[in-house]
Motif scaffolding. Structure first.
Motif, PDB file in Angstrom:
ATOM      1  N   THR A  68      41.549  47.667  36.271  1.00  0.00           N
ATOM      2  CA  THR A  68      42.100  47.857  37.610  1.00  0.00           C
ATOM      3  C   THR A  68      43.593  48.167  37.591  1.00  0.00           C
ATOM      4  O   THR A  68      44.144  48.615  38.589  1.00  0.00           O
ATOM      5  CB  THR A  68      41.905  46.585  38.460  1.00  0.00           C
ATOM      6  N   SER A 116      43.438  34.773  34.288  1.00  0.00           N
ATOM      7  CA  SER A 116      42.997  35.402  33.035  1.00  0.00           C
ATOM      8  C   SER A 116      44.094  35.332  31.978  1.00  0.00           C
ATOM      9  O   SER A 116      43.823  35.148  30.792  1.00  0.00           O
ATOM     10  CB  SER A 116      42.637  36.867  33.268  1.00  0.00           C
ATOM     11  N   GLU A 120      42.844  42.075  31.170  1.00  0.00           N
ATOM     12  CA  GLU A 120      42.696  42.967  32.332  1.00  0.00           C
ATOM     13  C   GLU A 120      41.224  43.057  32.711  1.00  0.00           C
ATOM     14  O   GLU A 120      40.370  43.334  31.872  1.00  0.00           O
ATOM     15  CB  GLU A 120      43.239  44.361  32.019  1.00  0.00           C
ATOM     16  N   GLU A 121      40.956  42.835  33.969  1.00  0.00           N
ATOM     17  CA  GLU A 121      39.570  42.875  34.431  1.00  0.00           C
ATOM     18  C   GLU A 121      39.235  44.240  35.008  1.00  0.00           C
ATOM     19  O   GLU A 121      39.965  44.752  35.866  1.00  0.00           O
ATOM     20  CB  GLU A 121      39.356  41.784  35.485  1.00  0.00           C
ATOM     21  N   ASP A 122      38.174  44.839  34.530  1.00  0.00           N
ATOM     22  CA  ASP A 122      37.631  46.084  35.083  1.00  0.00           C
ATOM     23  C   ASP A 122      38.636  47.238  35.132  1.00  0.00           C
ATOM     24  O   ASP A 122      38.539  48.104  35.996  1.00  0.00           O
ATOM     25  CB  ASP A 122      37.070  45.839  36.496  1.00  0.00           C
ATOM     26  N   THR A 134      48.888  37.929  40.813  1.00  0.00           N
ATOM     27  CA  THR A 134      48.520  39.183  40.176  1.00  0.00           C
ATOM     28  C   THR A 134      49.788  39.959  39.831  1.00  0.00           C
ATOM     29  O   THR A 134      50.736  39.965  40.610  1.00  0.00           O
ATOM     30  CB  THR A 134      47.675  40.043  41.144  1.00  0.00           C
ATOM     31  N   GLN A 183      45.333  39.114  36.460  1.00  0.00           N
ATOM     32  CA  GLN A 183      45.303  37.872  37.230  1.00  0.00           C
ATOM     33  C   GLN A 183      45.906  36.740  36.388  1.00  0.00           C
ATOM     34  O   GLN A 183      45.652  36.668  35.177  1.00  0.00           O
ATOM     35  CB  GLN A 183      43.856  37.497  37.588  1.00  0.00           C
TER      36      GLN A 183
END
Length: 162
Positions: free
Chosen positions: A67, A74, A63-65, A33, A71
């Motif tokens: 945050t 991704s 970018e997930e959610d 990350t 990751q």
């Protein structure tokens, strides 16, 4: 036929290794990350130079959610596609030199860090103060407190056969 398929797989494998190495340099906790603010630097280090709008779109894709973290799982497929399709190529060296020479009105061969900061934060695609601090730390000749732009250009341009 099998030979060309195998060489294509090697290329993808090499691309993945290159991306992983760049990503891991900023993965300070070794948890696959990175902080979203590091993504631009990672992408630039891979020889891709997207506009700020393109960079924003790429970050939104990986970018997930919201945050603030990206990751590797991704980032890897998206960045692999970018590299394999040669998206966001660097500006040719001669055009970069011409641009710096326009800014260097006295033809000194260098810019003062303050001059470069002014141009990069007030005109064109704006850099943040944090980005400029990082850039000047890495690129300025600290003994003379100047940025020799021919040296800078050689660091900014990437061998296209890489």
């Amino acid at each position: 036929m099998a030979e060309s398929k195998q060489s294509a797989e090697v290329t993808v494998s090499d691309v993945h290794k290159t991306i992983r190495a760049a990503f891991e340099a900023f993965d300070y906790e070794s948890n696959n990350t990175v902080d979203v603010r590091e993504i631009g630097t990672i992408i630039y280090s891979l020889g891709c130079f997207p506009t700020q709008a393109d960079l924003h779109d790429l970050i939104a894709e990986v970018e997930e959610d919201h945050t603030g973290f990206i990751q590797l799982d991704s980032f890897l497929p998206v960045m692999s596609k970018v590299l394999l399709e040669h998206k966001f190529p660097p500006i040719p060296e001669d055009l970069l030199l011409q641009a710096f020479e326009v800014l260097d009105k006295e033809k000194k061969g260098y810019l003062e860090p303050e001059e470069l900061m002014k141009y990069m934060t007030q005109e064109g695609e704006l850099f943040t103060q944090e980005e400029m601090d990082e850039m000047l730390t890495a690129l300025a000749d600290h003994e003379k407190n100047v940025v020799f732009y021919k040296d800078l250009i050689s660091q900014l341009t990437i061998d296209p056969d890489m």
